[in-house]
Design an enzyme around this catalytic site. Sequence first.
Site, PDB file in Angstrom:
ATOM      1  N   HIS A 121      36.098 -11.526 139.753  1.00  0.00           N
ATOM      2  CA  HIS A 121      36.176 -12.018 138.375  1.00  0.00           C
ATOM      3  C   HIS A 121      37.661 -12.234 138.078  1.00  0.00           C
ATOM      4  CE1 HIS A 121      36.147 -11.501 133.933  1.00  0.00           C
ATOM      5  NE2 HIS A 121      34.870 -11.800 133.976  1.00  0.00           N
ATOM      6  N   ASP A 198      36.192  -2.620 141.145  1.00  0.00           N
ATOM      7  CA  ASP A 198      35.763  -3.111 139.840  1.00  0.00           C
ATOM      8  C   ASP A 198      34.241  -2.939 139.771  1.00  0.00           C
ATOM      9  OD1 ASP A 198      34.807  -4.625 137.763  1.00  0.00           O
ATOM     10  OD2 ASP A 198      35.982  -6.412 138.220  1.00  0.00           O
ATOM     11  N   GLN A 201      30.006  -4.814 137.156  1.00  0.00           N
ATOM     12  CA  GLN A 201      28.644  -5.332 137.368  1.00  0.00           C
ATOM     13  C   GLN A 201      27.759  -4.360 138.145  1.00  0.00           C
ATOM     14  OE1 GLN A 201      27.254  -7.970 136.080  1.00  0.00           O
ATOM     15  NE2 GLN A 201      29.115  -8.749 135.120  1.00  0.00           N
ATOM     16  N   LYS A 224      28.401  -3.007 129.133  1.00  0.00           N
ATOM     17  CA  LYS A 224      27.406  -3.471 130.114  1.00  0.00           C
ATOM     18  C   LYS A 224      26.432  -2.347 130.489  1.00  0.00           C
ATOM     19  CE  LYS A 224      30.638  -6.775 132.225  1.00  0.00           C
ATOM     20  NZ  LYS A 224      30.318  -8.098 131.695  1.00  0.00           N
ATOM     21  N   CYS A 362      33.905 -16.928 134.797  1.00  0.00           N
ATOM     22  CA  CYS A 362      35.217 -16.299 135.039  1.00  0.00           C
ATOM     23  C   CYS A 362      35.389 -15.991 136.522  1.00  0.00           C
ATOM     24  CB  CYS A 362      35.418 -15.035 134.212  1.00  0.00           C
ATOM     25  SG  CYS A 362      35.397 -15.325 132.459  1.00  0.00           S
TER      26      CYS A 362
END
Length: 404
Positions: A121, A198, A201, A224, A362
Amino acid sequence: MLDINKIREDFPILKREVNGKPLVYFDNAATSQTPQVVIDAIVDYYSTYNANIHRGVHSLSQEATDAYEQARIKIQKHFNAAQSYEIIFTSGTTHSINLVSSGFESLINQGDEVLLSALEHHSNIVPWQMLCEKTGATLKVIPMTQSGELDMAAFAKAVTPKTKLVFVNHVSNALGTVNDIKTIIAKAHSVGAAVLIDGAQATPHIKPDVQALDVDFYVCSAHKICGPTGVGILYGKQEWLDKLPPYQGGGEMIETVTFEKTTYAGLPHKFEAGTPNICGGIATGVGLDYMNSIGFDTIATYENELLTYATEKLIAIDGLKIYGTSKEKTAVISFNVGEIHPYDIGTILDKLGIAVRTGHHCAQPIMDFYKIPGTVRASFSFYNTMEEIDIFVAGLEKAVLMLS
Ligand code: 7TS
């Protein structure tokens, strides 16, 4: 087994209509919806114990401080961090990454190499590019394959004694690919490089164990994982958090201040200057409790059923191409139909009450790799249903007919 009817009752927004149609919310990779318990926690905070934390002797301040620090402990337990002070509250994944990348300005030198993946991202690309511009370090990219997976042989070759940092997402937001982060972390550590994962997600679907992974930094966003916007989590191993300088100066992050010299507070306060998002931090803990009460194994199994069902239905549509066909993937489907622009499909679906995301998500380098401007992305959560997938597929067929 997941009681879908009961779960849907927990999310008031799922009862609303959009453009006169029942909402079908398939933009969960952008943000998850908020269960009533989290909304209640926010109302309760502002209705009964709103106060600034870590500074008041009065009861409200102590209650707020206790609740905020309890939330930190919940997060510590969720991620299996060794210490609660290894959990830093930020405003989101983007903030967490910027905190770490700016800290590395004093630890990285010209000639050093930092390695990122082709699946990132923008928020896990741009801060590191800025770091390289400032320090003269070189940014190297782990390439991807047509199926949307990382080329692990190329990764192994790219890691050298010059590699100081590796940053990779756990799950790709644009394709849903689950990366083999355990192998990546072990290889990076073999040359002494630090690793930032990261998890923006991954955390809605997977419960990561930061000690088992032996990861140096793991970051994600509360919004999220059923929490509020404006809250992020940064897990950092104590040895690395101790090495990084403070990110921002201000109240709360100091031990003593004189005009001659300031000494800094210990972890986690060193990285938490100013009044934080107190209510948001508390609500984040409630969101995690809610997800844990369902169970991440149950969530993953159910979402995988949604993914399989939707994939089978979508590939039956003439001219539909799915991007990201990794064996290990979360409930995200990125696709295009023939030459139809994703935005046009998204607009028609919205008229039918169906929320999907369209565009480059993104993650422009991924779109460049496939030589496309963007995709339509449907991303599912544990509160979605097979019936909603039927509505979505019927809506898509209608859109394709109109746009062909
Ligand atoms: N990293 C990944 C892998 C992401 O998916 C996102 C947000 C971020 C970082 C940034 O998170 P933030 O909370 O700081 O904004 N991803 C998306 C998305 O896919 N659609 O909307 C936001």
